[in-house]
Design an enzyme around this catalytic site. Sequence first.
Site, short mmCIF file in Angstrom:
data_model
loop_
_atom_site.label_atom_id
_atom_site.label_comp_id
_atom_site.label_asym_id
_atom_site.label_seq_id
_atom_site.Cartn_x
_atom_site.Cartn_y
_atom_site.Cartn_z
N ARG A 80 0.83 -1.20 0.00
CA ARG A 80 0.00 0.00 0.00
C ARG A 80 0.87 1.25 0.00
NH1 ARG A 80 -5.02 2.29 -1.09
NH2 ARG A 80 -5.18 4.20 0.11
N CYS A 104 -3.05 -4.79 2.11
CA CYS A 104 -3.88 -5.86 2.71
C CYS A 104 -5.34 -5.70 2.31
CB CYS A 104 -3.76 -5.78 4.23
SG CYS A 104 -2.17 -6.34 4.82
N ARG A 109 -9.86 0.40 -0.46
CA ARG A 109 -8.61 1.18 -0.30
C ARG A 109 -8.46 2.18 -1.46
NH1 ARG A 109 -4.41 -1.96 2.95
NH2 ARG A 109 -4.08 0.07 3.87
N PRO A 110 -9.43 3.08 -1.60
CA PRO A 110 -9.37 4.04 -2.71
C PRO A 110 -8.25 5.07 -2.49
CG PRO A 110 -11.15 4.60 -1.21
CD PRO A 110 -10.56 3.30 -0.72
N ILE A 333 -12.47 2.59 10.94
CA ILE A 333 -11.50 2.87 9.85
C ILE A 333 -11.75 1.92 8.69
CG2 ILE A 333 -9.07 3.01 9.21
CD1 ILE A 333 -9.86 5.12 11.24
#
Length: 426
Positions: A80, A104, A109-110, A333
């Site tokens: 990431r 992960c 996860r934009p 989150i």
Amino acid sequence: MISGAKNAVLPVLSATLINKGISRIINCPDISDVRTTMDILKDLGCKVKFIKKSPGNIIEVDATNVNKSKIEASKACLCRSSVTFLGALTARLKEAEVAYPGGCTIGERPIDIHETAMREMGIETTLNNTHIKTKVFRTDCNTEPTKNIYLKFPSVGATENAMLAAAGLEESVIIYGAATEPEILCLGNYLKELGAKIQGLGTGCIKIKGQKDYAKENLIFKIIPDRIEASTYFITAAAVGDGISVHGCIPAHCKETLDILRTMGCNIKEHKYKYDGQEQSVIEISDGAIRKKLKSPGVIIADAYPSFPTDAQSLILPLLAVAKGETYVIDKIFPKRFKAAEELMKTGAKIKHTESGIHITGRNHLKGNILYSYDLRGGASMIIAGLLAHGQTSVYDEDYIKRGYDGLTEKIRALGGDITECHVDP
Ligand code: EPZ
């Protein structure tokens, strides 16, 4: 001894690109995400050396001759944090083209917040199916001496990218809604060592006055200890230890995890001592699950720092599964970050999904089973479950674990855990 923080060393290694000189980063963990990041630096024209040293490895980056502004998917997809090369390359070369990052599978996860931050800084930003591209156009008639950017969520990565890009701009940039994690401060302190003027680190409002370029001949910088690795061993100590000391962490960075373990009934003491001329902290954990039935903390809500960290949420599930009482766990989150909970059910843990998270009913014990890691912290969680469970547990796909833990099996064995790495041919 706790290693240097994965989520601090990765953005700092990206930041070394900005320095037309040599950066010696000390206290680096030897983990695969670091090795991947070193490979990307080499691809971009840097000379990179990994110097094994105990405690605290050194990574030397000579970024004098960075000659490439593009990172292909083959490397970017491996972690990431590759996304922070966008800000670093934009600061160094005033343009960048970075393939979308990996990371992960813990939820969406934009990178829209990263994109908006670049645009609000006046950096031309375009996206296609595979890459995000930036270009800085210098306009002498720059009328705005200060650029204001507003993050709709205190994204750690987007804050880091904004800081890195801003460090290469001559006008001031104010980041509103910035993340406040200790890893953000670590990156900011590296940029200040480089020469950027930064105020507000650790608050939600960071002001950066960068410069066109930087050239520090020999910059030495130390990475902070890994608060998530420390939390992993605190929880392991509470689960199966009987008076375990964890050295080299910063207790203030792990406050929420330690408070939860105290609420559950553990006895936690902090001592300080001098080591190598530096003040060190040691956290002593006793009265854990070995000695007595720990009690449920009731509710755990994972949220942005300084709340209980999302990265410790998977780690504490095995302990909750054998605590007395019911626990609700919510992750604000990554709301869907409960793959570890599903895997834990294979050990007999009594867990069910609720509208906003999961509900755990403590049981007397867990039973060993064959478990899989689906992400870095989930894998570590399965190891804690295996240590807690009656009978043998096999945890597959340890590569996830090696992405973020330096010497996990050795450290657990040193604590008395019965753990062996075995390689099974596919
Ligand atoms: C960093 O990921 C960490 N990774 C993660 O640690 C950590 O879980 C996370 O921060 C939260 O603390 C590294 O530092 C390498 P975010 P990051 O941007 O930067 C949403 C570990 O196990 N979001 O703070 O990717 C996102 O979907 C790893 O060590 C957008 O919507 O996290 C998420 O819901 C796992 N748009 C939330 O924000 C964006 O452009 C937080 O993400 C960016 C993020």
